[in-house]
Scaffold this motif. Structure first.
Motif, PDB file in Angstrom:
ATOM      1  N   LYS A 261       0.796  -1.325  -0.061  1.00  0.00           N
ATOM      2  CA  LYS A 261       0.139  -0.065   0.066  1.00  0.00           C
ATOM      3  C   LYS A 261       0.720   1.198   0.051  1.00  0.00           C
ATOM      4  CE  LYS A 261      -2.504  -1.418   3.492  1.00  0.00           C
ATOM      5  NZ  LYS A 261      -3.456  -1.677   4.489  1.00  0.00           N
TER       6      LYS A 261
ATOM      7  N   SER B  49      -1.853  -3.872  -4.627  1.00  0.00           N
ATOM      8  CA  SER B  49      -2.139  -2.755  -3.675  1.00  0.00           C
ATOM      9  C   SER B  49      -3.510  -1.886  -3.801  1.00  0.00           C
ATOM     10  CB  SER B  49      -1.093  -1.666  -4.319  1.00  0.00           C
ATOM     11  OG  SER B  49      -1.307  -0.437  -3.536  1.00  0.00           O
ATOM     12  N   LYS B  50      -4.237  -2.211  -4.822  1.00  0.00           N
ATOM     13  CA  LYS B  50      -5.306  -1.450  -4.947  1.00  0.00           C
ATOM     14  C   LYS B  50      -6.501  -2.185  -4.277  1.00  0.00           C
ATOM     15  CE  LYS B  50      -8.763   0.306  -8.470  1.00  0.00           C
ATOM     16  NZ  LYS B  50      -9.133   0.102  -9.806  1.00  0.00           N
TER      17      LYS B  50
ATOM     18  N   ALA C 148       1.030   4.057  -2.855  1.00  0.00           N
ATOM     19  CA  ALA C 148       0.758   5.484  -2.588  1.00  0.00           C
ATOM     20  C   ALA C 148       1.814   6.437  -2.917  1.00  0.00           C
ATOM     21  CB  ALA C 148       0.309   5.557  -1.181  1.00  0.00           C
TER      22      ALA C 148
ATOM     23  N   THR D 144      -5.974  -1.558  -0.458  1.00  0.00           N
ATOM     24  CA  THR D 144      -6.294  -0.212  -0.249  1.00  0.00           C
ATOM     25  C   THR D 144      -7.805  -0.015   0.167  1.00  0.00           C
ATOM     26  OG1 THR D 144      -4.190   0.661  -1.272  1.00  0.00           O
ATOM     27  CG2 THR D 144      -6.039   2.024  -0.562  1.00  0.00           C
TER      28      THR D 144
ATOM     29  N   PHE E   1      -1.351   3.007   5.682  1.00  0.00           N
ATOM     30  CA  PHE E   1      -0.081   2.446   5.187  1.00  0.00           C
ATOM     31  C   PHE E   1       1.128   3.088   6.072  1.00  0.00           C
ATOM     32  CE2 PHE E   1      -0.881   5.737   2.216  1.00  0.00           C
ATOM     33  CZ  PHE E   1       0.096   6.674   2.498  1.00  0.00           C
TER      34      PHE E   1
ATOM     35  N   SER F  32      -7.092   1.428   4.077  1.00  0.00           N
ATOM     36  CA  SER F  32      -6.272   2.319   3.193  1.00  0.00           C
ATOM     37  C   SER F  32      -5.222   2.887   4.384  1.00  0.00           C
ATOM     38  CB  SER F  32      -7.176   3.753   3.184  1.00  0.00           C
ATOM     39  OG  SER F  32      -7.593   4.143   4.347  1.00  0.00           O
TER      40      SER F  32
END
Length: 499
Positions: free
Chosen positions: A107, A167-168, A111, A171, A177, A175
């Motif tokens: 994550k 990762s998507k 990001a 998240t 991280f 969300s």
């Protein structure tokens, strides 16, 4: 082929021709730290003999919640030691799993983009040696790839197409991280180690805490036992006599600092505890050098012992776990953020909810010193309720609450009006602070003309407020602020216009 040593242990091992086992090396490093801090005397022997001597086996590693004795630089000559979270040597000691750290890393890369292994370790507040094998696993699973090399035998990591998809998904579920979360059980142990009930402030501690306020000895005599109880108290009296100022300084009597986690992990849900808006960081000053780089767990923050003040804006939402800005991320309530400190309910009785609602919410925690919170996902948890609750009000406590609640707040302390002598003393204190020279004649005129003839009561805030009126008026006139009769007449006319 790169033959550089990866870690400090590798460097020391090479110097010793790889003859020192890893366990012995750990014990040697710990002994060096003790010698450097003065906890163990250095015997007068040749340096070669000390290095060559085989150290004793390393002691058993403490649990993450164990206390690490640490001697602050300014306390080097004293016996005082503070609780400090020990840096974990393994993920098991940290209370996190390989999967949790993998999810945080994926994550974070999704990001923030490309990052080195050390940057990921810093973001998640874990040692690099713990995250390095995690990144190797992600590389092998083709979630990340090397973008390039980095110093200290590190690499720049980037997500692959498979990694971006993973990762998507992660998240969307959660969300968060940031810093790796601390287990709830470890946090509960830390509160037990730093609890207010283990600290018993003396008269000298209170005098130090109130050194910048004018508080008479009788008030300190009444506050002392109340503060030592750690149970809570009522401060009541007329407005302007310093109830809020007294409440804010009581925390100083318990000591300067405590450790709190940045976030707590509770069976898959993240609850943030550290709040920069309410907590003031007090970074730990440590000697430089690699031997001191592993002194404490970076997932914890050393803060000034918290003093949280809420007034008429307080609602029930402030006292419950609230959903954060991200998915499955929640925010700790005020009482949890104030653990090991002070929570001041200012203007008690003027909140947007009735006093009965507030008191019914806290009647059990005040008695048992623990609270029950309902998480966003519906799970209910038990947490410590370990703070000094101070109810500050301009009203009589008996007019606000019933006898059952008053029994749970055993100390009710009235903050009285200052005497004339104390009122004059406040002018001598505030005048130089506001850039004026104290004038005894003008203060005599003020009291004899504007107070005694009409029996106007003294208030602790009035010397400061009147002198501020004079300073602002003089700034408007472009003259030097001065205490004189004319300016006091002007200030009184404005300040007591409708009073």
């Amino acid at each position: 082929m790169n033959t550089r040593p990866d870690t400090l242990e590798d460097i020391v091992s090479e110097d010793a021709n790889c003859e020192t086992p890893s366990n012995d090396l750990e014990a040697l490093l710990e002994r060096i730290n003790r010698l450097a801090s003065g906890e163990e005397p250095l015997e007068e022997r040749p340096a070669q003999q000390i290095v060559a001597e085989k150290p004793a086996p390393a002691p058993a590693r403490p649990r993450p919640s164990a206390a690490l004795p640490f001697r602050e630089p300014e306390e080097a000559g004293k016996d005082r030691k503070e609780w400090c979270p020990v840096e974990p040597k393994t993920l098991a000691e940290a209370g996190i799993t390989d999967g949790q750290l993998e999810h945080l890393a994926l994550k974070c890369l999704g990001a923030c983009g490309d990052l080195t292994g050390h940057e990921l370790a810093e973001n998640h507040c874990v040692p690099f040696r713990l995250i390095e094998p995690i990144l190797a696993n992600l590389k092998q699973a083709q979630f990340v790839a090397y973008r390039g090399s980095a110093p200290m035998n590190d690499y720049v990591y980037q997500l692959t197409d498979l990694g971006r998809e993973q990762s998507k998904k992660l998240t969307e579920y959660c969300s968060y991280f940031g810093s790796a979360p601390v287990p709830l059980e470890t946090y509960i142990d830390s509160v037990s180690e730093q609890t207010l009930t283990k600290v018993h402030p003396t008269k000298a501690d209170l005098e130090r805490a109130f050194s910048d306020l004018l508080v008479n000895q009788n008030m300190l005599r009444r506050l002392g036992p109340a503060v030592n109880s750690g149970r809570g108290l009522f401060l009541f009296g007329f407005p302007g006599n310093g109830k809020t100022s007294i409440a804010e300084r009581i925390t100083k009597a318990f000591g300067d600092s405590v450790w709190i986690p940045r976030a707590i992990g509770i069976q898959g849900e993240i609850m943030r505890v550290f709040d920069p808006a309410l907590h003031e960081e007090m970074p730990l000053e440590m000697p430089s050098g690699p031997l001191h780089s592993r002194a404490f767990d970076k997932r914890w923050v050393r803060i000034r012992r918290p003093t949280i003040v809420v007034g008429g804006e307080l609602t029930m939402d402030f006292l419950e776990v609230t959903a954060g800005t991200g998915n499955n991320v929640s925010e700790a309530p005020l009482q949890l953020k104030s653990n090991c400190g002070t929570l001041v309910i200012d203007d008690f009785g003027r909140q947007r909810m009735t006093t009965d609602v507030l008191l019914n919410r806290w009647i059990v925690p005040l008695e048992k010193r623990y609270d029950f919170l309902r998480l966003v996902n519906g799970k209910k948890i038990q947490v410590p309720f370990d703070q000094l609750i101070i109810f500050s009000t301009n009203l009589e406590p008996k007019d606000l609450v019933d006898d059952a609640f008053l029994r749970r707040i055993p100390y009710k302390i009235e903050v009285p009006d200052p005497s004339e002598e104390e009122f004059r003393k406040l002018f001598t204190i505030m005048a130089p602070i506001l850039g004026m020279e104290y004038n005894q004649d003008s203060v005599d005129y003020l009291i004899d003309t504007h107070y005694k003839p009409i029996n106007r009561p003294f208030r602790c805030c009035q010397p400061r407020d009147l002198l501020l009126q004079i300073r602002n008026y003089c700034n408007y006139l472009d003259t030097t602020p001065t205490m004189c009769r004319e300016y006091f007449d002007y200030a009184i006319e404005n300040y007591f216009a409708i009073m």
